[in-house]
Design a protein around this motif. Structure first.
Motif, PDB file in Angstrom:
ATOM      1  N   ARG A  20       0.934  -1.171   0.007  1.00 30.43           N
ATOM      2  CA  ARG A  20      -0.105   0.016  -0.066  1.00 30.43           C
ATOM      3  C   ARG A  20       0.962   1.197   0.025  1.00 30.43           C
ATOM      4  O   ARG A  20       1.719   1.462   1.007  1.00 30.43           O
ATOM      5  N   ASP A 197     -18.583  -3.692  -9.801  1.00 30.89           N
ATOM      6  CA  ASP A 197     -17.925  -4.855  -9.523  1.00 30.89           C
ATOM      7  C   ASP A 197     -16.893  -5.153 -10.622  1.00 30.89           C
ATOM      8  O   ASP A 197     -15.440  -5.496 -10.316  1.00 30.89           O
ATOM      9  N   ASP A 200     -14.029  -2.717 -10.049  1.00 31.50           N
ATOM     10  CA  ASP A 200     -13.219  -3.134  -8.769  1.00 31.50           C
ATOM     11  C   ASP A 200     -12.201  -4.329  -9.163  1.00 31.50           C
ATOM     12  O   ASP A 200     -11.103  -4.421  -8.957  1.00 31.50           O
ATOM     13  N   ALA A 201     -12.871  -5.376 -10.000  1.00 28.82           N
ATOM     14  CA  ALA A 201     -12.315  -6.714 -10.357  1.00 28.82           C
ATOM     15  C   ALA A 201     -10.758  -6.437 -11.206  1.00 28.82           C
ATOM     16  O   ALA A 201     -10.113  -7.083 -11.313  1.00 28.82           O
ATOM     17  N   LEU A 202     -11.113  -5.158 -11.620  1.00 29.85           N
ATOM     18  CA  LEU A 202      -9.881  -4.872 -12.775  1.00 29.85           C
ATOM     19  C   LEU A 202      -8.743  -4.128 -11.944  1.00 29.85           C
ATOM     20  O   LEU A 202      -7.866  -3.594 -12.499  1.00 29.85           O
ATOM     21  N   GLY A 203      -8.992  -3.643 -10.720  1.00 31.29           N
ATOM     22  CA  GLY A 203      -7.892  -3.000  -9.988  1.00 31.29           C
ATOM     23  C   GLY A 203      -8.238  -1.560 -10.228  1.00 31.29           C
ATOM     24  O   GLY A 203      -7.528  -0.541  -9.899  1.00 31.29           O
TER      25      GLY A 203
ATOM     26  N   ARG B  47     -14.873 -14.477  -4.559  1.00 31.49           N
ATOM     27  CA  ARG B  47     -14.730 -12.976  -4.349  1.00 31.49           C
ATOM     28  C   ARG B  47     -13.759 -12.655  -3.182  1.00 31.49           C
ATOM     29  O   ARG B  47     -13.001 -11.600  -3.071  1.00 31.49           O
ATOM     30  N   ASN B  50      -9.867 -12.237  -4.560  1.00 31.52           N
ATOM     31  CA  ASN B  50      -9.507 -11.073  -5.176  1.00 31.52           C
ATOM     32  C   ASN B  50      -9.942  -9.868  -4.186  1.00 31.52           C
ATOM     33  O   ASN B  50     -10.055  -8.728  -4.741  1.00 31.52           O
ATOM     34  N   LEU B  52     -12.762  -8.670  -3.244  1.00 32.66           N
ATOM     35  CA  LEU B  52     -13.872  -8.143  -3.314  1.00 32.66           C
ATOM     36  C   LEU B  52     -14.666  -8.466  -2.123  1.00 32.66           C
ATOM     37  O   LEU B  52     -15.727  -7.443  -1.780  1.00 32.66           O
ATOM     38  N   PRO B  74      -5.696  -3.563  -2.146  1.00 36.39           N
ATOM     39  CA  PRO B  74      -6.684  -4.198  -2.924  1.00 36.39           C
ATOM     40  C   PRO B  74      -6.560  -4.199  -4.328  1.00 36.39           C
ATOM     41  O   PRO B  74      -6.713  -5.061  -5.103  1.00 36.39           O
ATOM     42  N   ARG B  78      -6.231  -7.085  -7.253  1.00 36.66           N
ATOM     43  CA  ARG B  78      -7.190  -7.405  -8.486  1.00 36.66           C
ATOM     44  C   ARG B  78      -6.720  -7.172  -9.849  1.00 36.66           C
ATOM     45  O   ARG B  78      -7.065  -7.616 -10.889  1.00 36.66           O
TER      46      ARG B  78
END
Ligand SMILES: Nc1ncnc2c1ncn2[C@@H]1O[C@H](COP(=O)(O)OP(=O)(O)O)[C@@H](O)[C@H]1O
Ligand SMILES: [Mg+2]
Lengths: 308, 243
Positions: A20, A197, A200-203, B47, B50, B52, B74, B78
């Protein structure tokens, strides 16, 4: 996997890109981005701001003179009014109400969809208040409260009058902002959760996804309702004469009253109001047509709102 | 490619305990199929992988990196683990090509030309080179799902999660999507696939796990799970699906 070979695994728990980023690097990265962004946009936005500012100042001065001739003038000045003068003033007021109402409505609508409780709360208070009040009452409240505040402040009557009248315009801008906030909120909420969604799932970060995924869709879905609200808002300006604006509505009232001097009082009044109605029609027509044009410009299969 | 390891993961939504201590491993380059009744927590498990969904307890590793470590971004997880959804979830307002380019531009910070090149090559790979400028609404379900796969592949992920990728499709589309998935699996992608397609599982999966009530009940080769399941619950479920 893609585009040739990638090393079997290059991950290690300590490598910096895995971690992070702390706020300092974030800030530095952000500042750099803002700077790069500025290089091209400064000219455009800065230029627009300067031009807008100058126009606004000119506007204030001009309106002052304009208003003085009516509010402090003798009755005979009424006879010299042409509806087109009122029409121009209406356009000016609309030119303030629509952008302010749209910008503020957008921000409040967005605030109401965030997960920040305080923002959401402030947003709902704003909407509940300004939406549940008849616009004419809002105009009076804003004007009268300003009047009371300015009483005995030593401010010259002319400036005071200008301020009071502009507070009525602010009242209308806030009124339409409340409606537009609800339109925007509905638009944002009607973008399916699957879209965020996928982002998000692709970053893609939440903020970025808002700008590149949610808002472009929400905006398209909101346009028809926005067009509707614009036309309501334009016609609400015809209430402003209750606090002294000689806009199209005010001029028409005065002219209609004056037509008593003619032999056909009713016919004279009718002509005045037909003229007013026509001019209101022209503005609302241009506004709703423009919105329709924007709708067509950004039309995408699968995102159409049902055709009327 | 990378491996994903799930260790003792628990997750509740309010009172409802959906994952009750899941241990699972998807080895590098392996295709793992997850089967199980609906509502058993398969989607929630994927989920979690990754982030989510954030697990309440337990750990998830991508190779040696503990994804459940709070210091991990996160977004980083992802962009390295792709996901394909049952309902495709293509960005409605963007053309096929731009759907694939979006994350390349905004996450990988590629310039437009580079992103476009990657998008075209990935879309060609899933057989959609002729649909670059179509909008999702103009495509069949099978084509949309292949775009979604290309979009995941374009990120050059270390593993891809598939959540019932063919459950919303007609038989013909199912076939074309499974064909693409088989090819990707054979090319060595690490894949975790929640599916009810037993044919696919038998042919392509290296291992199958049977998942029920928030736990892994049984795992083994496709043959072991489909033909010689040890558990009563697995047998009953297989009987229902293989009927
Ligand atoms: N975000 C959520 N909030 C509340 N309950 C959820 C949520 N996601 C899933 N559930 C519940 O968890 C259970 C398992 O769901 P899911 O993981 O989708 O199962 P499966 O994919 O195996 O059908 C269901 O009862 C579902 O209603
Ligand atoms: Mg599911």
């Amino acid at each position: 996997m893609t585009g040739g070979s990638s090393p079997a695994s290059t991950l290690s728990p300590g490598s910096p890109e895995v971690r992070r980023r702390d706020w300092k690097t974030r800030l530095r990265g952000g500042a750099k981005k803002v700077f790069v962004w500025k290089i091209w946009s400064h000219v455009v936005y800065g230029g627009a701001a300067v031009v807008g500012g100058i126009l606004f100042l000119l506007e204030l001065g001009y309106l002052g003179v304009y208003h003085l001739s009516f509010a402090l003038g003798a009755l005979h000045s009424f006879l010299a009014i042409h509806p087109l003068q009122g029409f121009l003033l209406s356009l000016e007021v609309v030119g303030v109400i629509l952008p302010v109402g749209f910008g503020l409505g957008f921000l409040v609508g967005w605030a109401r969809t965030t997960r920040f409780v305080i923002l959401r709360g402030l947003g709902s208070v704003f909407v509940d208040f300004f939406r549940s009040m008849p616009p004419i009452a809002l105009i009076f409240f804003f004007a009268l409260i300003t009047g009371l505040e300015l009483r005995g402040s030593g401010i010259d009557p002319y400036t005071a009058q200008t301020l009071i009248m502009w507070m009525g315009v602010v009242a209308l801008a806030l009124h339409t902002a409340a409606y537009q906030a609800e339109i925007m909120r509905a638009g944002i909420l009607s973008v399916p959760a699957g879209q965020t969604d996928a982002a998000d799932a692709l970053g893609i970060s939440r903020m970025r996804a808002m700008f590149v995924v949610v808002l472009p869709q929400a905006f398209r879905l909101s346009l028809p309702a926005l067009g509707n609200e614009f036309s309501s808002s334009i016609k609400d300006t015809s209430l402003l004469n209750v606090i002294g604006w000689m806009e199209l509505g005010g001029v028409s009232l005065a002219l209609a009253a004056n037509s008593i001097e003619y032999s056909h009082y009713l016919a004279g009044s009718l002509v005045v109001w037909i003229e007013a109605a026509f001019l209101y029609f022209v503005v609302t027509y241009i506004a709703t047509r423009t919105v329709r044009g924007v709708e067509d410009l950004f039309k995408v299969p699968g995102l159409e709102v049902a055709k009327s | 490619m990378s491996s994903i390891r799930v260790k003792g993961v628990r997750k509740s939504f309010g009172e409802l305990e959906v994952l009750r201590g899941v241990d699972l491993e998807v080895n590098s380059g392996e295709v793992l199929c997850i089967v199980g009744p609906s509502g058993s927590g398969k989607s929630t498990l994927l989920r979690c992988m990754n982030l989510l969904v954030i697990p309440d307890e337990g750990q998830i590793f991508l190779d040696d990196v503990a994804l459940t470590d709070p210091r991990i971004r996160p977004e980083w997880v992802r962009q390295n683990i792709g996901m394909v959804f049952q309902s495709f979830n293509l960005f409605t307002h963007l053309t096929v090509k731009r759907n694939v380019m979006l994350a390349l531009r905004h996450v990988k910070r590629m310039n437009r030309a580079k992103a476009e090149k990657v998008a075209v090559s990935q879309l060609t790979r899933v057989g959609l080179a002729d649909k670059l400028n179509a909008y999702p609404a103009q495509l069949s379900g099978g084509q949309q799902q292949r775009v979604a796969i290309a979009r995941a592949l374009a990120m050059d992920p270390k593993a891809i999660l598939f959540d019932e990728p063919t459950s919303a499709l007609d038989p013909e589309s199912i076939h074309e999507v499974l064909a693409v998935m088989s090819r990707i699996g054979q090319e060595g992608m690490t894949m975790a696939v929640v599916t009810h397609e037993m044919g696919f599982a038998k042919e392509v999966a290296d291992r199958v796990v049977f998942f029920d009530a928030g736990r892994v009940v049984e795992e083994g080769t496709p043959d072991e799970i489909f033909e010689r399941a040890g558990h009563e619950r697995t047998q009953a479920f297989m009987k229902k699906i293989l009927r």
